[in-house]
Design a protein around this motif. Structure first.
Motif, PDB file in Angstrom:
ATOM      1  N   GLY A  46       0.824  -1.217   0.000  1.00  0.00           N
ATOM      2  CA  GLY A  46       0.000   0.000   0.000  1.00  0.00           C
ATOM      3  C   GLY A  46       0.850   1.255   0.000  1.00  0.00           C
ATOM      4  N   ILE A  47       1.927   1.245   0.782  1.00  0.00           N
ATOM      5  CA  ILE A  47       2.837   2.387   0.802  1.00  0.00           C
ATOM      6  C   ILE A  47       3.458   2.587  -0.574  1.00  0.00           C
ATOM      7  N   GLY A  48       3.832   1.495  -1.214  1.00  0.00           N
ATOM      8  CA  GLY A  48       4.396   1.582  -2.561  1.00  0.00           C
ATOM      9  C   GLY A  48       3.405   2.151  -3.562  1.00  0.00           C
ATOM     10  N   GLN A  49       2.142   1.768  -3.439  1.00  0.00           N
ATOM     11  CA  GLN A  49       1.133   2.285  -4.347  1.00  0.00           C
ATOM     12  C   GLN A  49       0.896   3.777  -4.126  1.00  0.00           C
ATOM     13  N   VAL A  50       0.924   4.201  -2.860  1.00  0.00           N
ATOM     14  CA  VAL A  50       0.768   5.630  -2.567  1.00  0.00           C
ATOM     15  C   VAL A  50       1.952   6.408  -3.150  1.00  0.00           C
ATOM     16  N   ARG A  51       3.153   5.847  -3.022  1.00  0.00           N
ATOM     17  CA  ARG A  51       4.331   6.505  -3.594  1.00  0.00           C
ATOM     18  C   ARG A  51       4.221   6.614  -5.113  1.00  0.00           C
ATOM     19  N   ASP A  52       3.695   5.581  -5.759  1.00  0.00           N
ATOM     20  CA  ASP A  52       3.519   5.623  -7.214  1.00  0.00           C
ATOM     21  C   ASP A  52       2.571   6.740  -7.620  1.00  0.00           C
ATOM     22  N   VAL A  53       1.456   6.879  -6.901  1.00  0.00           N
ATOM     23  CA  VAL A  53       0.496   7.941  -7.201  1.00  0.00           C
ATOM     24  C   VAL A  53       1.133   9.309  -6.957  1.00  0.00           C
ATOM     25  N   ALA A  54       1.900   9.418  -5.871  1.00  0.00           N
ATOM     26  CA  ALA A  54       2.538  10.697  -5.551  1.00  0.00           C
ATOM     27  C   ALA A  54       3.535  11.103  -6.636  1.00  0.00           C
ATOM     28  N   MET A  55       4.221  10.135  -7.213  1.00  0.00           N
ATOM     29  CA  MET A  55       5.188  10.446  -8.271  1.00  0.00           C
ATOM     30  C   MET A  55       4.487  10.851  -9.572  1.00  0.00           C
ATOM     31  N   LYS A  56       3.335  10.254  -9.832  1.00  0.00           N
ATOM     32  CA  LYS A  56       2.617  10.537 -11.074  1.00  0.00           C
ATOM     33  C   LYS A  56       1.836  11.839 -10.995  1.00  0.00           C
ATOM     34  N   GLN A  57       1.366  12.204  -9.797  1.00  0.00           N
ATOM     35  CA  GLN A  57       0.545  13.394  -9.626  1.00  0.00           C
ATOM     36  C   GLN A  57       1.059  14.228  -8.458  1.00  0.00           C
ATOM     37  N   PRO A  58       2.186  14.925  -8.641  1.00  0.00           N
ATOM     38  CA  PRO A  58       2.782  15.651  -7.513  1.00  0.00           C
ATOM     39  C   PRO A  58       1.939  16.813  -7.008  1.00  0.00           C
ATOM     40  N   PHE A  59       1.231  17.513  -7.897  1.00  0.00           N
ATOM     41  CA  PHE A  59       0.451  18.667  -7.450  1.00  0.00           C
ATOM     42  C   PHE A  59      -0.774  18.225  -6.648  1.00  0.00           C
ATOM     43  N   ALA A  60      -1.422  17.169  -7.089  1.00  0.00           N
ATOM     44  CA  ALA A  60      -2.568  16.648  -6.340  1.00  0.00           C
ATOM     45  C   ALA A  60      -2.120  16.129  -4.977  1.00  0.00           C
ATOM     46  N   THR A  61      -0.947  15.510  -4.944  1.00  0.00           N
ATOM     47  CA  THR A  61      -0.414  15.004  -3.682  1.00  0.00           C
ATOM     48  C   THR A  61      -0.100  16.154  -2.734  1.00  0.00           C
ATOM     49  N   ALA A  62       0.515  17.193  -3.249  1.00  0.00           N
ATOM     50  CA  ALA A  62       0.841  18.358  -2.419  1.00  0.00           C
ATOM     51  C   ALA A  62      -0.430  19.006  -1.872  1.00  0.00           C
ATOM     52  N   ALA A  63      -1.470  19.085  -2.696  1.00  0.00           N
ATOM     53  CA  ALA A  63      -2.734  19.661  -2.244  1.00  0.00           C
ATOM     54  C   ALA A  63      -3.358  18.802  -1.143  1.00  0.00           C
ATOM     55  N   ALA A  64      -3.335  17.487  -1.329  1.00  0.00           N
ATOM     56  CA  ALA A  64      -3.911  16.589  -0.327  1.00  0.00           C
ATOM     57  C   ALA A  64      -3.144  16.675   0.987  1.00  0.00           C
ATOM     58  N   VAL A  65      -1.826  16.731   0.919  1.00  0.00           N
ATOM     59  CA  VAL A  65      -1.014  16.848   2.130  1.00  0.00           C
ATOM     60  C   VAL A  65      -1.287  18.173   2.827  1.00  0.00           C
ATOM     61  N   GLY A  66      -1.463  19.231   2.057  1.00  0.00           N
ATOM     62  CA  GLY A  66      -1.781  20.531   2.644  1.00  0.00           C
ATOM     63  C   GLY A  66      -3.110  20.529   3.378  1.00  0.00           C
ATOM     64  N   VAL A  67      -4.102  19.922   2.772  1.00  0.00           N
ATOM     65  CA  VAL A  67      -5.423  19.850   3.407  1.00  0.00           C
ATOM     66  C   VAL A  67      -5.356  19.023   4.686  1.00  0.00           C
ATOM     67  N   ILE A  68      -4.665  17.903   4.637  1.00  0.00           N
ATOM     68  CA  ILE A  68      -4.525  17.067   5.830  1.00  0.00           C
ATOM     69  C   ILE A  68      -3.761  17.811   6.921  1.00  0.00           C
ATOM     70  N   GLY A  69      -2.714  18.525   6.530  1.00  0.00           N
ATOM     71  CA  GLY A  69      -1.943  19.311   7.496  1.00  0.00           C
ATOM     72  C   GLY A  69      -2.785  20.378   8.171  1.00  0.00           C
TER      73      GLY A  69
END
Length: 82
Positions: A46-69
């Protein structure tokens, strides 16, 4: 696919083999080890799959991390007593 995904899949298979051997030999410790390996493999995969998504969509990942933060900060702020 990254190393976490591959290692997670390997751990899952190893756990299934251990669990099967534990059932065949009626060894509860080996069965529990197998289940633990399967759980570890599932989490690592699961961690590997999350990393794959984060690499493919960095802006969406940054937005999600910001909202969670922000949610965490607001929760912590609400918990303080003055």
């Amino acid at each position: 696919m990254n190393i976490d995904t591959i290692a997670g899949t390997t751990d899952q298979v190893k756990g299934q083999v251990k669990e099967g051997l534990g059932q065949a030999t009626n060894d509860p410790v080996l069965q529990q080890d197998g289940l633990a390996d399967q759980l570890t493999g599932t989490v690592r995969k699961g961690i590997g799959q999350v990393r794959d998504v984060a690499m493919k969509q960095p802006f969406a990942t940054a937005a999600a991390v910001g909202v969670i933060g922000l949610a965490i900060i607001n929760t912590l702020r609400g918990k303080k007593t003055y």
